[in-house]
Design a protein around this motif. Structure first.
Motif, PDB file in Angstrom:
ATOM      1  N   VAL A   1       0.839  -1.200   0.000  1.00  0.00           N
ATOM      2  CA  VAL A   1       0.000   0.000   0.000  1.00  0.00           C
ATOM      3  C   VAL A   1       0.877   1.255   0.000  1.00  0.00           C
ATOM      4  O   VAL A   1       0.611   2.217  -0.732  1.00  0.00           O
ATOM      5  CB  VAL A   1      -0.943   0.002   1.218  1.00  0.00           C
ATOM      6  N   ALA A   2       1.914   1.218   0.784  1.00  0.00           N
ATOM      7  CA  ALA A   2       2.809   2.376   0.843  1.00  0.00           C
ATOM      8  C   ALA A   2       3.422   2.644  -0.522  1.00  0.00           C
ATOM      9  O   ALA A   2       3.470   3.784  -0.994  1.00  0.00           O
ATOM     10  CB  ALA A   2       3.902   2.134   1.883  1.00  0.00           C
ATOM     11  N   ARG A   3       3.862   1.581  -1.184  1.00  0.00           N
ATOM     12  CA  ARG A   3       4.428   1.727  -2.515  1.00  0.00           C
ATOM     13  C   ARG A   3       3.401   2.354  -3.457  1.00  0.00           C
ATOM     14  O   ARG A   3       3.676   3.312  -4.178  1.00  0.00           O
ATOM     15  CB  ARG A   3       4.854   0.352  -3.039  1.00  0.00           C
ATOM     16  N   ARG A   4       2.192   1.805  -3.401  1.00  0.00           N
ATOM     17  CA  ARG A   4       1.135   2.283  -4.287  1.00  0.00           C
ATOM     18  C   ARG A   4       0.806   3.744  -4.027  1.00  0.00           C
ATOM     19  O   ARG A   4       0.524   4.511  -4.951  1.00  0.00           O
ATOM     20  CB  ARG A   4      -0.100   1.419  -4.098  1.00  0.00           C
ATOM     21  N   ALA A   5       0.818   4.145  -2.779  1.00  0.00           N
ATOM     22  CA  ALA A   5       0.460   5.526  -2.441  1.00  0.00           C
ATOM     23  C   ALA A   5       1.672   6.455  -2.521  1.00  0.00           C
ATOM     24  O   ALA A   5       1.541   7.661  -2.351  1.00  0.00           O
ATOM     25  CB  ALA A   5      -0.163   5.581  -1.039  1.00  0.00           C
ATOM     26  N   GLY A   6       2.835   5.874  -2.770  1.00  0.00           N
ATOM     27  CA  GLY A   6       4.030   6.695  -2.865  1.00  0.00           C
ATOM     28  C   GLY A   6       4.412   7.331  -1.544  1.00  0.00           C
ATOM     29  O   GLY A   6       4.787   8.493  -1.477  1.00  0.00           O
ATOM     30  N   ILE A   7       4.328   6.533  -0.492  1.00  0.00           N
ATOM     31  CA  ILE A   7       4.590   7.062   0.851  1.00  0.00           C
ATOM     32  C   ILE A   7       5.691   6.246   1.497  1.00  0.00           C
ATOM     33  O   ILE A   7       5.740   5.022   1.349  1.00  0.00           O
ATOM     34  CB  ILE A   7       3.321   6.965   1.727  1.00  0.00           C
ATOM     35  N   GLU A   8       6.568   6.911   2.195  1.00  0.00           N
ATOM     36  CA  GLU A   8       7.549   6.211   3.002  1.00  0.00           C
ATOM     37  C   GLU A   8       6.834   5.504   4.143  1.00  0.00           C
ATOM     38  O   GLU A   8       5.948   6.086   4.782  1.00  0.00           O
ATOM     39  CB  GLU A   8       8.562   7.194   3.599  1.00  0.00           C
ATOM     40  N   LEU A   9       7.213   4.276   4.415  1.00  0.00           N
ATOM     41  CA  LEU A   9       6.601   3.575   5.539  1.00  0.00           C
ATOM     42  C   LEU A   9       6.938   4.282   6.852  1.00  0.00           C
ATOM     43  O   LEU A   9       8.059   4.734   7.049  1.00  0.00           O
ATOM     44  CB  LEU A   9       7.110   2.134   5.598  1.00  0.00           C
TER      45      LEU A   9
END
Lengths: 201, 201
Positions: free
Chosen positions: A142-150
Motif C-alpha cells: 500500500v505504501a508503494r502504491r500511495a508513494g509514501i515512506e513507511l
DNA sequence: GTAAAACTTTCAGGATCTGCAATATTTCAG
DNA sequence: CTGAAATATTGCAGATCCTGAAAGTTTTAC
C-alpha cells in the motif's frame, strides 16, 4: 490456478499430511472444544507422531488458523498488478474480493473454522489479524502504491488495518448467517461503509 | 479520578503485587526477550511463588498486555454519557482520546510495553485487538447508540473494529516516534482519515 | 543402484498451566 | 484483644506443550 499438480511425490505427501492435520484439528476441536483436544489426539487421528505435528505447526492453535502468511505474496501481487490510478481503498477492496473467493472455494472448511473461532474466543484475536507477516506485506504494498515512506504518515498502516477489519467483519457476518449470503457482497458492503467515512446508518 | 484510595489493606496489597508482576515482566522481557524469561523468573523478581503468578495472570503473555478488559466498562460509560446526536465515529474518537490520556499518564510504562510488543511480534495480535471482551462491550454500546440490533447490519462491528485499528496505529506511531508527539493528536489524525473515507493522501 | 537430501520418529527435558490441599494472612465481629 | 470466617499464598502432583538432538526411514537424483 494450479493447486495440486506439479509437485513431486514428497511434496504431495507433505501437503496431504498438512491438510489432514488441519482437518483433524478442526473437526476434533469443533466436537470437544479447544481444551478438550490434545496435540496427541490430532496426531493420532492422522496417524503420525505428535512430534511430526510440531514439524508442521508451531502450536496447536496454528493448525486451526488456516493459510495466513501463505497467501501474503499472492495478495500483494494482486495489489501490484492493479493500475496505479485505482485508489488505495478500492484496490484493497478488490484484493479482498479475491480472497473472499478463495474462502468461498473452501466453503465448508471455512464455515467450520469460523464456528470453531466463535466457540473458542481465545482464537479470535488471530482471525484476520494485525501484527502478522501478511499485514506487514500488504502495508508495504500500500505504501508503494500511495508513494509514501513507511512509518511517516500512518496512512498505509491505517488503510491496511481498516481493510482487514472490514474483511474480518464480513467473515463473521457470513458465518453468523450460516454462509448463506455471498461473502463478496458482505465485503463490498463493509468497504462501502469505510469509503463513506462510516457515517451513522 | 480515585485510583489507589478506598481500598482495604488486602486489596491494596493485591494491586501492589499485580502491578509489581506486570512491571517485572515488562522489564525482564525487554532485557532478555519473551523466550528468555520464565514465569519463575518473574515471580522470583517479585518474591512470590510462580503459582501465585498464575493466580494473577492466566499466562506469561497476559502479564505484558496491560489493562485490557479492566477499562472496558469505563470506556463504555464514556460512550453512553455523550449526547445522542454525536455521530458514532465522533463518539468513538472522543472515547479514544480519553484512553489516550490514560496511556499518556503512564507514559514510561506504555512506551516500554510497546517496545516489548515490537521486539516480540507474537504479542502484536493482542495489542488493541479484536475478539476481546472490550471489543464486544464497545460494539454493544455502539449498537445501542446507533439504534441497531446487534448482528444485523454489521455497522457497529465495523465501526468498532475500525476505531480500534485507528487507536492501534496511533499507538504504534507514537511508540515509533519515541513518545515525542501527543498521542491524542495521532489519534485525531487517524480518525480524521477514517471519517474522510480513507482517501488517497 | 547408490549416495545425498529430506522427512519421521523416539527420547529426554524444560516450561506452561491447572487442581487440590495445606498454610498463612487479613478481616471482622464480639 | 481474640477467635472465627474469609481470602491469599504456597507446595505439589500431573497433564500438556514445545524443542533439540540423534537415529531411522523414505524420496530424490545422479
Amino acid at each position: 490456478m494450479d493447486s495440486a499438480d506439479e509437485l513431486g511425490r514428497r511434496d504431495r505427501k507433505k501437503l496431504e499430511t498438512r491438510t489432514a492435520l488441519e482437518r483433524a484439528a478442526l473437526t476434533l476441536v469443533a466436537e470437544r472444544g479447544l481444551a478438550g483436544v490434545t496435540v496427541e489426539d490430532i496426531a493420532e487421528a492422522v496417524d503420525v507422531s505428535s512430534r511430526t505435528f510440531f514439524n508442521y505447526f508451531p502450536s496447536k492453535e496454528d493448525a486451526l488458523i488456516g493459510p495466513g502468511p501463505a497467501s501474503a505474496a499472492e495478495l500483494c501481487e494482486r495489489l501490484e498488478e492493479l493500475p496505479a490510478d485505482v485508489p488505495v481503498l478500492e484496490a484493497l477492496r478488490l484484493m479482498s474480493r479475491v480472497e473472499a473467493e478463495h474462502v468461498q472455494q473452501q466453503r465448508e472448511q471455512w464455515l467450520l473454522r469460523l464456528k470453531v473461532f466463535e466457540q473458542n474466543p481465545s482464537l479470535l484475536p488471530r482471525l484476520v489479524t494485525s501484527g502478522t507477516e501478511t499485514e506487514r506485506a500488504i502495508t508495504a504494498a500500500v505504501a508503494r502504491r500511495a508513494g509514501i515512506e513507511l512509518g511517516t504518515s500512518g496512512y498505509p498502516e491505517l488503510a491496511t488495518a481498516a481493510a482487514m477489519a472490514a474483511f474480518r467483519v464480513a467473515m463473521i457476518r457470513w458465518s453468523a448467517a450460516g454462509g448463506r449470503p455471498e461473502l463478496a457482497d458482505l465485503v463490498d458492503e463493509a468497504f462501502a461503509q469505510l469509503a463513506a467515512g462510516l457515517p451513522n446508518p
